[in-house]
Design a protein around this motif. Structure first.
Motif, mmCIF file in Angstrom:
data_model
loop_
_atom_site.group_PDB
_atom_site.id
_atom_site.type_symbol
_atom_site.label_atom_id
_atom_site.label_comp_id
_atom_site.label_asym_id
_atom_site.label_seq_id
_atom_site.Cartn_x
_atom_site.Cartn_y
_atom_site.Cartn_z
ATOM 1 N N ARG A 176 4.436 22.502 56.284
ATOM 2 C CA ARG A 176 5.544 23.464 56.118
ATOM 3 C C ARG A 176 6.760 22.686 55.622
ATOM 4 O O ARG A 176 7.167 21.710 56.259
ATOM 5 C CB ARG A 176 5.907 24.127 57.455
ATOM 6 C CG ARG A 176 4.743 24.672 58.229
ATOM 7 C CD ARG A 176 4.390 26.095 57.797
ATOM 8 N NE ARG A 176 3.147 26.511 58.451
ATOM 9 C CZ ARG A 176 3.089 27.097 59.647
ATOM 10 N NH1 ARG A 176 4.213 27.360 60.304
ATOM 11 N NH2 ARG A 176 1.927 27.432 60.164
ATOM 12 N N ASP A 182 14.666 24.641 62.535
ATOM 13 C CA ASP A 182 14.537 26.053 62.137
ATOM 14 C C ASP A 182 13.131 26.571 62.410
ATOM 15 O O ASP A 182 12.941 27.668 62.931
ATOM 16 C CB ASP A 182 14.823 26.222 60.632
ATOM 17 C CG ASP A 182 16.235 25.815 60.276
ATOM 18 O OD1 ASP A 182 17.076 25.758 61.196
ATOM 19 O OD2 ASP A 182 16.488 25.540 59.086
ATOM 20 N N LEU A 183 12.136 25.763 62.026
ATOM 21 C CA LEU A 183 10.752 26.230 62.197
ATOM 22 C C LEU A 183 10.376 26.321 63.673
ATOM 23 O O LEU A 183 9.728 27.281 64.101
ATOM 24 C CB LEU A 183 9.801 25.329 61.424
ATOM 25 C CG LEU A 183 9.840 25.664 59.939
ATOM 26 C CD1 LEU A 183 10.227 24.472 59.093
ATOM 27 C CD2 LEU A 183 8.519 26.194 59.468
ATOM 28 N N ALA A 185 12.408 26.818 66.128
ATOM 29 C CA ALA A 185 13.158 27.920 66.757
ATOM 30 C C ALA A 185 12.435 29.255 66.590
ATOM 31 O O ALA A 185 12.595 30.153 67.415
ATOM 32 C CB ALA A 185 14.561 27.998 66.161
ATOM 33 N N ARG A 186 11.635 29.365 65.518
ATOM 34 C CA ARG A 186 10.942 30.638 65.272
ATOM 35 C C ARG A 186 9.573 30.719 65.950
ATOM 36 O O ARG A 186 8.894 31.730 65.866
ATOM 37 C CB ARG A 186 10.769 30.841 63.757
ATOM 38 C CG ARG A 186 12.104 31.064 63.043
ATOM 39 C CD ARG A 186 11.892 31.818 61.745
ATOM 40 N NE ARG A 186 11.219 31.001 60.739
ATOM 41 C CZ ARG A 186 11.852 30.195 59.884
ATOM 42 N NH1 ARG A 186 13.161 30.091 59.922
ATOM 43 N NH2 ARG A 186 11.185 29.501 59.005
ATOM 44 N N MET A 187 9.152 29.640 66.610
ATOM 45 C CA MET A 187 7.815 29.635 67.237
ATOM 46 C C MET A 187 7.898 30.123 68.689
ATOM 47 O O MET A 187 8.873 29.837 69.379
ATOM 48 C CB MET A 187 7.224 28.228 67.221
ATOM 49 C CG MET A 187 6.881 27.774 65.826
ATOM 50 S SD MET A 187 6.180 26.124 65.878
ATOM 51 C CE MET A 187 6.014 25.809 64.143
ATOM 52 N N PRO A 188 6.854 30.807 69.154
ATOM 53 C CA PRO A 188 6.862 31.275 70.545
ATOM 54 C C PRO A 188 6.805 30.116 71.543
ATOM 55 O O PRO A 188 6.315 29.035 71.216
ATOM 56 C CB PRO A 188 5.575 32.112 70.651
ATOM 57 C CG PRO A 188 5.100 32.326 69.257
ATOM 58 C CD PRO A 188 5.655 31.224 68.415
ATOM 59 N N SER A 191 3.413 27.567 72.582
ATOM 60 C CA SER A 191 2.428 27.999 71.589
ATOM 61 C C SER A 191 1.638 26.842 70.977
ATOM 62 O O SER A 191 0.688 27.065 70.232
ATOM 63 C CB SER A 191 3.104 28.812 70.477
ATOM 64 O OG SER A 191 4.175 28.071 69.919
ATOM 65 N N GLU A 227 19.266 20.781 69.133
ATOM 66 C CA GLU A 227 18.570 22.069 68.950
ATOM 67 C C GLU A 227 17.081 21.835 68.725
ATOM 68 O O GLU A 227 16.238 22.526 69.301
ATOM 69 C CB GLU A 227 19.140 22.829 67.735
ATOM 70 C CG GLU A 227 20.560 23.340 67.886
ATOM 71 C CD GLU A 227 21.616 22.231 67.823
ATOM 72 O OE1 GLU A 227 21.337 21.160 67.237
ATOM 73 O OE2 GLU A 227 22.703 22.432 68.386
ATOM 74 N N ALA A 231 14.178 23.018 71.246
ATOM 75 C CA ALA A 231 13.177 23.957 70.719
ATOM 76 C C ALA A 231 11.775 23.387 70.929
ATOM 77 O O ALA A 231 10.839 24.108 71.299
ATOM 78 C CB ALA A 231 13.435 24.228 69.240
#
Ligand code: SAM
Length: 274
Positions: A176, A182-183, A185-188, A191, A227, A231
């Motif tokens: 990716r 950023d990536l 932060a978007r993951m559950p 996971s 951050e 994360a």
């Protein structure tokens, strides 16, 4: 020497693609494909030297459509970077002989694991992590340098450029392009099994990580942000691993203990649940 001398900015990288000095029809076709892959102009070679191309085109980088393709940076015109399993090869070979790999051991990697390599770089660690995760596992490898991300995905497209055993490991790596904070932060939450960070050392280690030193002009020098670390702690089910120099203040910053305080490099592990 200031940090800005050591690390050219990544935001303004400009690139052109040319054929090698003696262009075969295959190299011409490769140059066309690479220019598209890297979203950069393909310019005529016209038997120009690299120095001439840098001067004429006013770019940071020249991508020469060899197999594997070679990236020349204007600051290091004699040291191209190209996909090469490099430091991963002896580690992979040791694994096949039953010798444990230090990263796999400290990170507790098991077959079937889903691992985030938050700093792909040359991909050497991703390849080793992919070997550790086995055919049932997967590595999601994040890289903020567009050029490095695209060079690695080109190697995947070319099935590892013929290096034995590479294609099956490359298939387990999902690259990716983007900033890991950023990536992540978007993951559950919970996971993936493990998140791994290997940021650029502030100063190079001579004779160590030779491949990444060739890639240095293309890399993103920034340290890990709070951050990104938080994360990663949220996303990881088992642990977050940091590679750094043992003396690095980053271990204390994240409350980690370096595994080998007197070695050239060290790992620190944060385990979920203590
Ligand atoms: C020391 S290298 C990683 C080396 C890698 N472990 C290997 O085996 O080659 C660090 C890499 O992380 C990338 N990087 C730095 N900050 C990043 C970020 N915020 N998100 C994603 N990649 C980042 C750099 O561009 C560089 O390629």
């Amino acid at each position: 020497m200031s940090d800005s001398d050591l690390f050219p900015t990544m935001d303004s990288v400009s690139l052109v693609c040319v054929t090698p000095w003696n262009a075969s029809p295959a190299a011409v076709a490769r140059a066309e494909a690479l220019a598209e892959w890297f979203a950069c102009p393909r310019v005529p070679r016209r038997r120009r030297s690299l120095a001439r191309i840098f001067a004429d085109e006013g770019v940071d980088g020249v991508l020469v459509a060899e197999d594997p393709p070679r990236l020349y940076h204007r600051t290091r015109p004699d040291a191209p970077y190209f996909f090469h399993p490099g430091v991963a090869r002896p580690r992979l070979s040791a694994l096949t002989h039953g010798v444990p790999d230090r990263l796999l051991r400290v990170a507790g990697i098991r077959p079937g694991d889903v691992i985030i390599d938050a700093t792909l770089g040359t991909g050497a660690d991703s390849l080793v992590l992919a070997a550790g995760a086995g055919p049932a596992g997967r590595v999601v490898a994040i890289e903020s340098s567009f050029v490095l991300a695209r060079l690695f995905t080109w190697a995947q497209h070319e099935r590892g450029h013929g290096y034995p055993g590479m294609d099956r490991l490359l298939e387990r790596i999902d690259v990716r392009w983007g900033h890991h904070a950023d990536l992540l932060a978007r993951m559950p939450a919970n996971s993936v099994d493990v998140v791994y960070f290997d940021p650029m050392f502030r100063r190079p280690i001579v004779d160590e990580d030779g491949n990444i030193e060739h890639a240095r002009p293309w890399t993103d020098p920034r340290p890990i942000s709070d951050e990104a670390w938080h994360a990663a702690q949220r996303v990881a089910r088992r642990c977050v691993v940091l590679k750094e120099r043992p003396q690095s203040d980053q271990f204390a910053r994240f409350g980690l203990t370096p595994d080998k305080p007197r070695a050239k490099i060290a790992y620190g592990v944060w385990k979920k649940g203590g």
